[in-house]
Design a protein around this motif. Structure first.
Motif, short mmCIF file in Angstrom:
data_model
loop_
_atom_site.label_atom_id
_atom_site.label_comp_id
_atom_site.label_asym_id
_atom_site.label_seq_id
_atom_site.Cartn_x
_atom_site.Cartn_y
_atom_site.Cartn_z
N PRO A 11 29.09 23.93 48.01
CA PRO A 11 28.40 22.65 48.06
C PRO A 11 26.90 22.86 48.30
O PRO A 11 26.49 23.82 48.96
N GLY A 64 43.76 23.84 49.35
CA GLY A 64 42.96 23.00 50.23
C GLY A 64 43.45 21.57 50.29
O GLY A 64 44.44 21.18 49.64
N SER A 65 42.74 20.78 51.06
CA SER A 65 43.05 19.37 51.22
C SER A 65 43.04 18.65 49.88
O SER A 65 42.10 18.79 49.10
N SER A 79 36.16 18.36 46.25
CA SER A 79 36.54 17.26 47.14
C SER A 79 35.93 15.94 46.68
O SER A 79 36.56 14.89 46.81
N SER A 80 34.73 15.98 46.10
CA SER A 80 34.12 14.75 45.58
C SER A 80 34.97 14.15 44.47
O SER A 80 35.17 12.94 44.43
N ASP A 109 41.02 24.27 43.68
CA ASP A 109 40.12 24.55 44.80
C ASP A 109 40.02 26.02 45.18
O ASP A 109 39.31 26.36 46.11
N ASN A 136 24.63 17.04 45.16
CA ASN A 136 26.08 16.91 45.06
C ASN A 136 26.45 15.67 44.24
O ASN A 136 27.38 15.70 43.43
N SER A 180 36.30 26.42 46.79
CA SER A 180 37.06 25.88 47.91
C SER A 180 37.29 24.39 47.65
O SER A 180 36.86 23.86 46.63
N ASN A 218 35.95 22.10 49.20
CA ASN A 218 34.75 21.37 49.60
C ASN A 218 33.86 21.11 48.38
O ASN A 218 34.13 21.60 47.29
N GLY A 219 32.79 20.37 48.57
CA GLY A 219 31.81 20.17 47.50
C GLY A 219 32.35 19.34 46.36
O GLY A 219 32.97 18.29 46.56
#
Length: 154
Positions: free
Chosen positions: A52, A137-138, A92-93, A108, A62, A86, A88-89
């Protein structure tokens, strides 16, 4: 702009004149890497996302990355996979935006062999009209997409 020069309209021609000029500008700015010569527009895209953005303009950078994915999604009727290092970044967006997540697949853990295989499998799955979110990941629903034979039970 980037989405418009990378994909084709229904007649199979790039949507923007000056494709090489636009791509060179993005490459010279350090935003993309090019290998070879663009001869035909893309039918499908894997967006490889790094870490990210950080710093004072991180939110804007981002958001700009998510906008590129959104435009590619529209231009390619959803045949887009975002593969990140990952959850993240950008990954996840995409997963957090319901309007994009329903049409764009994510992976991810693209830094691993499983993630790289998942990205290609997810792209094949997208060509079949399905979207999914893979990795560890989430927001991931499984490590890998199900293959056509596994999904049909054969």
């Amino acid at each position: 702009m980037l989405a418009a020069v990378l994909v084709a309209d229904k007649a199979g021609t790039p949507q923007v004149d000056g494709t090489r000029k636009v791509l060179s500008a993005y490459q010279n700015g350090g935003y993309i890497g090019l290998d070879g010569d663009l001869k035909t527009p893309a039918d499908v895209v894997i967006v490889v996302a790094g870490a990210p953005a950080t710093g004072k303009d991180a939110k804007e950078r981002n958001a700009a990355a998510l906008t590129v994915v959104s435009r590619l999604d529209v231009a390619l009727s959803g045949d887009v996979v975002v593969a990140g290092l990952s959850a993240n970044g950008l990954v996840s967006s995409v997963r957090d935006d319901a309007s994009i997540a329903k049409d764009v697949s994510t992976v991810d853990n693209a830094v691993t062999a499983y993630g790289q295989v998942a990205a290609v499998m997810a792209l094949v799955e997208r060509l079949g009209g399905k979207a999914g979110h893979y990795g560890i990941g989430s927001g991931a629903t499984s490590l890998l997409p199900k293959t056509a034979s596994a999904a049909s039970g054969s």
